[in-house]
Design an enzyme around this catalytic site. Structure first.
Site, mmCIF file in Angstrom:
data_model
loop_
_atom_site.group_PDB
_atom_site.id
_atom_site.type_symbol
_atom_site.label_atom_id
_atom_site.label_comp_id
_atom_site.label_asym_id
_atom_site.label_seq_id
_atom_site.Cartn_x
_atom_site.Cartn_y
_atom_site.Cartn_z
ATOM 1 N N ARG A 91 30.428 88.093 60.353
ATOM 2 C CA ARG A 91 29.873 86.651 60.784
ATOM 3 C C ARG A 91 28.573 86.853 61.200
ATOM 4 N NH1 ARG A 91 34.446 83.845 64.277
ATOM 5 N NH2 ARG A 91 34.750 85.953 64.810
ATOM 6 N N ASP A 176 41.778 90.206 61.013
ATOM 7 C CA ASP A 176 42.305 88.898 60.729
ATOM 8 C C ASP A 176 43.502 88.863 60.059
ATOM 9 O OD1 ASP A 176 39.935 87.550 61.993
ATOM 10 O OD2 ASP A 176 38.763 87.834 59.987
HETATM 11 C C1 LIG Z 1 40.221 88.644 64.930
HETATM 12 S S1 LIG Z 1 38.543 89.090 64.917
HETATM 13 C C2 LIG Z 1 38.695 90.484 66.058
HETATM 14 C C3 LIG Z 1 37.268 90.768 66.637
HETATM 15 C C4 LIG Z 1 37.412 92.238 67.545
HETATM 16 N N1 LIG Z 1 37.821 93.463 66.809
HETATM 17 C C5 LIG Z 1 38.161 91.792 68.623
HETATM 18 O O1 LIG Z 1 39.179 92.490 69.109
HETATM 19 O O2 LIG Z 1 37.843 90.922 69.712
HETATM 20 C C6 LIG Z 1 38.084 89.768 63.517
HETATM 21 C C7 LIG Z 1 36.911 90.010 63.363
HETATM 22 O O3 LIG Z 1 36.581 90.652 61.874
HETATM 23 C C8 LIG Z 1 35.520 90.482 61.429
HETATM 24 N N2 LIG Z 1 35.571 90.553 59.731
HETATM 25 C C9 LIG Z 1 36.487 90.284 59.109
HETATM 26 N N3 LIG Z 1 36.125 90.699 57.694
HETATM 27 C C10 LIG Z 1 35.063 91.659 57.920
HETATM 28 C C11 LIG Z 1 34.752 92.398 57.126
HETATM 29 N N4 LIG Z 1 34.703 92.478 55.819
HETATM 30 N N5 LIG Z 1 33.582 93.131 57.531
HETATM 31 C C12 LIG Z 1 33.296 93.064 58.792
HETATM 32 N N6 LIG Z 1 33.715 92.310 59.744
HETATM 33 C C13 LIG Z 1 34.894 91.314 59.379
HETATM 34 C C14 LIG Z 1 35.525 88.790 61.465
HETATM 35 O O4 LIG Z 1 34.186 88.144 61.466
HETATM 36 C C15 LIG Z 1 36.044 88.779 62.899
HETATM 37 O O5 LIG Z 1 35.031 88.651 63.910
#
Ligand SMILES: C[S@@+](CC[C@H](N)C(=O)[O-])C[C@H]1O[C@@H](n2cnc3c(N)ncnc32)[C@H](O)[C@@H]1O
Length: 325
Positions: A91, A176
């Site tokens: 993002r 996610d």
């Molecule tokens: C639920 S959040 C968890 C963030 C962090 N790891 C935490 O524990 O606070 C999942 C994160 O993964 C990122 N994300 C999802 N798919 C991704 C991808 N293909 N490449 C990089 N980031 C990704 C999302 O934008 C989001 O910020």
């Protein structure tokens, strides 16, 4: 120079970004063309060769996949000041936040936080553009052991140069969940992606260092080298020098996962366990791993789960040798 800490409310973005969509990402055609100097100016010189040649030996060793607002990066920066740590975040605004956060931390504490950085990227598509096969690094260490000869007058300096394979770690914290079946293809853990993660991770090798000379052993312990007489895929660098490598901190070729969603945890465990290039690390082996206690608490998502009284389902996997080779 003072740079104020960014405020999260200015960087909010909707929770999910479609990892299958064509976003406009910048990425190198191959890892050799990646200019790391912009992210880690203290460690790399620009690709045009300007700057100090000393700055060309570093390599990124830890990757936090989907780093969100960067809590793990900040925490690991001081825990592992010698390692370069990269957060990958899809993002735009969230990665902008992490970059501004790191800029502000560096300005507030000159010399610190130089080992962490955040890159906006889609980890499901571009990992091999940034990381070479089995990246995670060979670092060349030279260490000197002084030993007295039998007449106790002469000191012999033994110079041992070894290619020490340092830690290589990947983190998936609170990925996610994508509950709907039609969205399972968006999950960041899948058989195809595991093959890619395995590609970038280094395997434990049967690198042994043995000696019965106490100063050498002490040196080894200091450097985190341990004697390991077990099978290669079980070989881990750790502190101490136990006879069989047991009870030591597992430090290389590891993937750390944590989620508050049991279904996602089961999915993660199933896919890693089914994959021939990974095996699960037992809780017993993780007992001394200093990272474990931070996994549920240092990230923004982890804090939210804690506040809401949620659970943590943690699992760690080791990259093992390809059974076919
Ligand atoms: C639920 S959040 C968890 C963030 C962090 N790891 C935490 O524990 O606070 C999942 C994160 O993964 C990122 N994300 C999802 N798919 C991704 C991808 N293909 N490449 C990089 N980031 C990704 C999302 O934008 C989001 O910020």
């Amino acid at each position: 120079m003072s740079v104020s800490m960014p405020q999260k409310r200015y960087y909010r973005q909707r929770a999910h970004s479609n990892p299958m969509a064509d976003h406009t990402f910048q990425y190198p055609v191959c890892p050799e063309e990646m200019d790391w100097s912009k992210l880690y100016p203290e460690y790399f010189r620009p690709l045009d060769g300007s700057g100090s040649p000393e700055k060309q030996k570093a390599q990124v060793e830890f990757a936090d996949i989907g780093c969100g607002y960067g809590g793990l990066l900040v925490q690991l920066s001081k825990l592992f000041p010698e390692q370069l740590i990269l957060g990958l975040e899809i993002r735009v605004k969230v990665s902008d936040y992490v970059q501004d956060r790191i800029r502000s931390l560096r300005a507030a504490e000159p010399g610190s936080y130089q080992n962490i950085a955040c890159l906006r990227s889609n980890a499901m598509k571009y990992l091999p553009n940034f990381f070479t096969k089995g990246q995670l690094p060979y670092l060349k260490y030279t260490f000197i052991v002084a030993r007295l000869t039998s007449d106790y007058n002469t000191v012999i300096f033994i110079v041992i140069t070894t290619l020490l394979i340092l830690l290589s770690k990947m983190f998936f914290l609170f990925p996610d969940p994508h509950f709907k079946k039609t969205k399972h293809k968006w999950r960041i853990i899948s058989p195809t992606l595991l093959a890619e993660y395995a590609y970038t991770l280094r395997v434990g090798t049967d690198c042994t260092f043995s000696s019965n000379v106490e100063p050498e052993l002490e040196c080894c312990a200091l450097l985190g080298v341990s004697k390991c007489l077990e099978r290669p895929e079980k070989c881990m660098w750790g502190f101490g020098h136990g006879e069989d490598g047991r009870g030591q901190r597992p430090v290389m070729g590891l993937v750390y996962t944590n989620t508050d969603v049991e279904e996602v945890h089961d999915w993660i465990v199933k896919h890693f366990s089914d994959h021939p290039l990974f095996s699960r690390v037992s809780d017993e082996e993780l007992a001394d791993d200093i990272i474990i206690s931070h996994l549920g608490t240092c990230t923004e998502e982890g804090k939210k789960v804690q506040r809401n009284g949620g659970k943590n389902f943690l699992a760690v996997f080791r990259r093992v040798e390809d059974p076919q080779t």
